[in-house]
Design a protein around this motif. Structure first.
Motif, PDB file in Angstrom:
ATOM      1  N   SER A 330       0.831  -1.667  -0.378  1.00 19.71           N
ATOM      2  CA  SER A 330       0.111  -0.078  -0.257  1.00 19.71           C
ATOM      3  C   SER A 330       1.226   1.744  -0.084  1.00 19.71           C
ATOM      4  CB  SER A 330      -1.039   0.161   1.248  1.00 19.71           C
ATOM      5  OG  SER A 330      -0.136  -0.125   1.943  1.00 19.71           O
ATOM      6  N   PHE A 331       1.728   1.090   0.416  1.00 17.64           N
ATOM      7  CA  PHE A 331       3.465   2.228  -0.046  1.00 17.64           C
ATOM      8  C   PHE A 331       3.714   1.902  -0.973  1.00 17.64           C
ATOM      9  CE2 PHE A 331       3.014   0.813   4.673  1.00 17.64           C
ATOM     10  CZ  PHE A 331       2.559   2.074   5.128  1.00 17.64           C
ATOM     11  N   TYR A 332       3.744   1.156  -2.150  1.00 14.42           N
ATOM     12  CA  TYR A 332       4.050   1.390  -2.963  1.00 14.42           C
ATOM     13  C   TYR A 332       3.542   3.210  -3.912  1.00 14.42           C
ATOM     14  CZ  TYR A 332       5.909  -2.925  -2.096  1.00 14.42           C
ATOM     15  OH  TYR A 332       6.589  -3.523  -1.329  1.00 14.42           O
ATOM     16  N   GLY A 333       4.050   3.767  -4.712  1.00 13.37           N
ATOM     17  CA  GLY A 333       4.282   5.107  -4.808  1.00 13.37           C
ATOM     18  C   GLY A 333       3.841   6.285  -4.593  1.00 13.37           C
ATOM     19  N   LYS A 334       4.659   5.636  -3.243  1.00 12.06           N
ATOM     20  CA  LYS A 334       4.259   6.915  -2.225  1.00 12.06           C
ATOM     21  C   LYS A 334       5.536   8.209  -2.258  1.00 12.06           C
ATOM     22  CE  LYS A 334       0.081   5.972   0.591  1.00 12.06           C
ATOM     23  NZ  LYS A 334      -0.051   5.551   2.030  1.00 12.06           N
ATOM     24  N   LYS A 335       5.306   9.115  -2.152  1.00 17.87           N
ATOM     25  CA  LYS A 335       6.778  10.148  -1.725  1.00 17.87           C
ATOM     26  C   LYS A 335       7.252  10.870  -0.306  1.00 17.87           C
ATOM     27  CE  LYS A 335       4.738  11.552  -6.645  1.00 17.87           C
ATOM     28  NZ  LYS A 335       4.745  12.645  -7.316  1.00 17.87           N
ATOM     29  N   PRO A 372       7.809  -9.790  -3.734  1.00 17.77           N
ATOM     30  CA  PRO A 372       7.634  -8.281  -3.701  1.00 17.77           C
ATOM     31  C   PRO A 372       7.289  -7.412  -3.269  1.00 17.77           C
ATOM     32  CG  PRO A 372       6.497  -8.823  -5.782  1.00 17.77           C
ATOM     33  CD  PRO A 372       7.583 -10.112  -5.076  1.00 17.77           C
ATOM     34  N   ALA A 373       5.199  -7.625  -2.413  1.00 15.62           N
ATOM     35  CA  ALA A 373       4.699  -7.276  -1.628  1.00 15.62           C
ATOM     36  C   ALA A 373       4.772  -6.767  -0.115  1.00 15.62           C
ATOM     37  CB  ALA A 373       2.699  -8.147  -1.470  1.00 15.62           C
ATOM     38  N   CYS A 374       5.833  -7.891   0.441  1.00 11.84           N
ATOM     39  CA  CYS A 374       6.156  -7.726   2.076  1.00 11.84           C
ATOM     40  C   CYS A 374       7.786  -7.313   2.221  1.00 11.84           C
ATOM     41  CB  CYS A 374       5.589  -9.238   2.281  1.00 11.84           C
ATOM     42  SG  CYS A 374       4.204  -9.716   1.992  1.00 11.84           S
ATOM     43  N   PHE A 375       7.721  -7.229   3.073  1.00 14.79           N
ATOM     44  CA  PHE A 375       9.793  -6.918   3.847  1.00 14.79           C
ATOM     45  C   PHE A 375       9.444  -7.766   4.905  1.00 14.79           C
ATOM     46  CE2 PHE A 375       7.413  -3.637   6.131  1.00 14.79           C
ATOM     47  CZ  PHE A 375       7.771  -3.899   6.787  1.00 14.79           C
ATOM     48  N   ARG A 376      10.741  -8.536   5.393  1.00 18.80           N
ATOM     49  CA  ARG A 376      11.292  -9.481   6.963  1.00 18.80           C
ATOM     50  C   ARG A 376      11.438  -8.412   7.527  1.00 18.80           C
ATOM     51  NH1 ARG A 376      15.310 -14.095   6.692  1.00 18.80           N
ATOM     52  NH2 ARG A 376      16.698 -12.250   8.130  1.00 18.80           N
TER      53      ARG A 376
END
Length: 401
Positions: A330-335, A372-376
Motif C-alpha cells: 500500500s506504500f508503493y508509489g508514495k513519496k 515483492p509485496a512484503c518485507f521481513r
C-alpha cells in the motif's frame, strides 16, 4: 579482460547479508541502528554447551574429524529424531556438515543435474534459488502469498511438476514468513510427491523448535516419504549456536553417501570442537530450548500487536521461527522529501532502504524472498528494541504521502 566464472555471474549476492553490512557501516559512523535484518538468535549459547566445548579443547579434539561427523554425534542425532520426530534413522543415514546451509547445498549438488527443475514455494529463503542455479538446475517458483498464509497447496505443487522436476524444497517453520505447515497440509503435499517417480523433497526444518502451534510435523513421517525426503536440521536456531556451524541431513543412505563424497572433496568434516558442543546440545537438558522458544513467542505477540497498529501494513500471525513478513504494497508509489529531494517508494527494496536511512531500522525487502509485496523483520532481539524499532517504523511510514 579477466573476469569471474560464468557460474558466479549467475549468482545474486545475499540481500540479508547486504542489509546487515550496510547497517553495520552506519553503526560504525555512530548512527543508532536497530538491526532486524539477520535471522540470528540474540541469546548466548547455553553454558552447558560452552562447557562441553571447553572440555573438548582440553581433551585435544583438535584433529580432523570423519567427513560425515563423529559417530557419537550422528548416533545422538539419530536418537533425537527417534525421540522428538518418531523417525527411525541409522547413523549411516546421517551426515553432519558445516552448518545447515552446507547441508542444503550438499543435497542439491548431489541430486540435481543440469537442466533439472527444483520447485520452490515463494516466499523462500534467499539462498535456495541461488543454490539450485549453482548446481546447474532451474528454480521453479510457486507463488504462495499473503492471502494463503504463505503456504503452497497440493494443487499448486501438482501444477508445477514437469518431467524435469527433481526436487521440492519445503521450509517449515518458514524463513521468511514464520508460517508452519500442519500435518494435513503436509500429507496432501506428500500424496502429490509420491505420485511422481524419482521426485524428492528437501525438508528444511532448522526452525523446528521455534514453534508456537504445538508439535513439529515432518513430511518424512508419512508412509513412503522417508525414502523420498532429505531432512535438514542443525543446532544454530534452537540452541543459539549460529557461529558454531553444525547442521545435518537425515536421508536414505545412498544420498548420504553421495553428499559424503561431495563434502569430502571440498570441506571434509566439520569443526571437531563444535561437534562436541552439538553433542552436548542434543544429549543434555532441553530446558534452554523451551526457555528461548517462550521468549520468542512473547516477542512474536509483541511485534504483531505493534505492527497491526501501523496504518497501511497488513499483518498475519507467524506460527513459528522469529520473523514477521508484513504486506507493505500500500506504500508503493508514495513519496517523501529527503534532504530536500523527492523520493518515491517503488518497491519493497526501496521501502527497506527508506526504513534504514530515515528510521534507522534494518529490515529486508521481500523482493529478495520472491514476494515483492512484503518485507521481513527479525524479532530475534530484545523487547525494548522491538518497541523502539516499531515506533520508528510507524513514524517514518506516516511521513509517506
Amino acid at each position: 579482460m579477466a573476469q569471474l566464472s560464468d557460474r558466479l555471474q549467475r549468482l545474486a549476492p545475499s540481500a540479508t547479508l547486504a542489509m546487515s553490512q550496510k547497517s553495520s557501516e552506519m553503526k560504525a559512523q555512530g548512527i543508532d541502528v536497530i538491526n532486524m535484518s539477520v535471522g540470528e538468535p540474540d541469546f548466548n549459547t547455553p553454558d552447558h554447551i560452552k562447557k562441553a566445548a571447553k572440555l573438548a579443547i582440553d581433551e585435544n579434539y583438535s584433529r580432523y574429524s570423519p567427513v560425515p561427523g563423529y559417530p557419537d554425534l550422528r548416533q545422538a542425532i539419530a536418537r533425537k529424531l527417534e525421540r522428538e520426530n518418531q523417525l527411525h534413522y541409522q547413523p549411516s543415514e546421517i551426515l553432519v556438515s558445516n552448518g545447515a546451509k552446507q547441508s542444503v547445498t550438499n543435497t542439491i549438488m548431489s541430486l540435481v543435474n543440469d537442466g533439472e527443475e527444483v520447485i520452490i514455494p515463494a516466499p523462500y529463503w534467499v539462498s535456495y534459488p541461488q543454490m539450485v542455479k549453482l548446481a546447474g538446475g532451474n528454480p521453479v517458483i510457486v507463488e504462495a502469498g499473503f492471502e494463503q498464509n504463505f503456504k503452497m497447496t497440493a494443487e499448486q505443487l501438482e501444477a508445477a511438476i514437469t518431467p524435469k522436476t527433481r526436487m521440492v524444497i519445503l521450509c517449515s517453520p518458514s524463513n521468511p514468513t514464520g508460517s508452519v505447515y500442519n500435518k494435513e497440509e503436509l500429507q496432501s503435499l506428500a500424496k502429490v510427491i509420491l505420485s511422481h517417480d524419482d521426485l524428492f523433497v528437501l525438508a528444511d526444518e532448522i526452525y523446528e523448535h521455534i514453534n508456537y502451534v504445538g508439535h513439529h510435523e515432518s513430511i518424512a513421517q508419512f508412509p513412503g516419504m522417508k525414502e523420498r525426503t532429505i531432512v535438514v536440521n542443525g543446532v544454530s536456531k534452537a540452541y543459539a549456536m549460529t557461529g558454531w556451524r553444525i547442521g545435518f541431513i537425515a536421508a536414505p543412505e545412498w544420498i548420504v553417501k553421495g553428499c559424503n563424497k561431495l563434502q569430502g572433496q571440498y570441506t571434509s568434516g566439520p569443526c571437531s570442537v563444535s561437534q562436541m558442543a552439538a553433542l552436548a546440545a542434543y544429549t543434555e537438558s532441553q530446558q534452554c530450548v523451551e526457555d528461548m522458544r517462550q521468549a520468542f513467542e512473547r516477542r512474536r505477540d509483541l511485534i504483531v500487536k505493534l505492527a497491526k497498529d501501523i496504518p497501511g501494513l497488513e499483518v498475519n500471525v507467524p506460527e513459528g521461527a522469529f520473523y514477521l513478513f508484513p504486506k507493505c504494497s500500500s506504500f508503493y508509489g508514495k513519496k517523501v522529501m529527503v534532504n530536500g529531494q523527492c523520493s518515491i517508494i517503488n518497491n519493497s527494496t526501496d521501502l527497506a532502504m527508506y526504513l534504514l536511512e530515515e528510521g534507522h531500522v534494518a529490515t529486508v525487502g521481500g523482493d529478495a524472498f520472491g514476494d515483492p509485496a512484503c518485507f521481513r523483520m527479525s524479532y530475534a532481539t530484545s523487547d525494548e528494541n522491538i518497541i523502539e524499532a516499531m515506533r520508528r517504523i510507524k513514524d517514518v511510514l506516516g511521513k509517506l504521502q
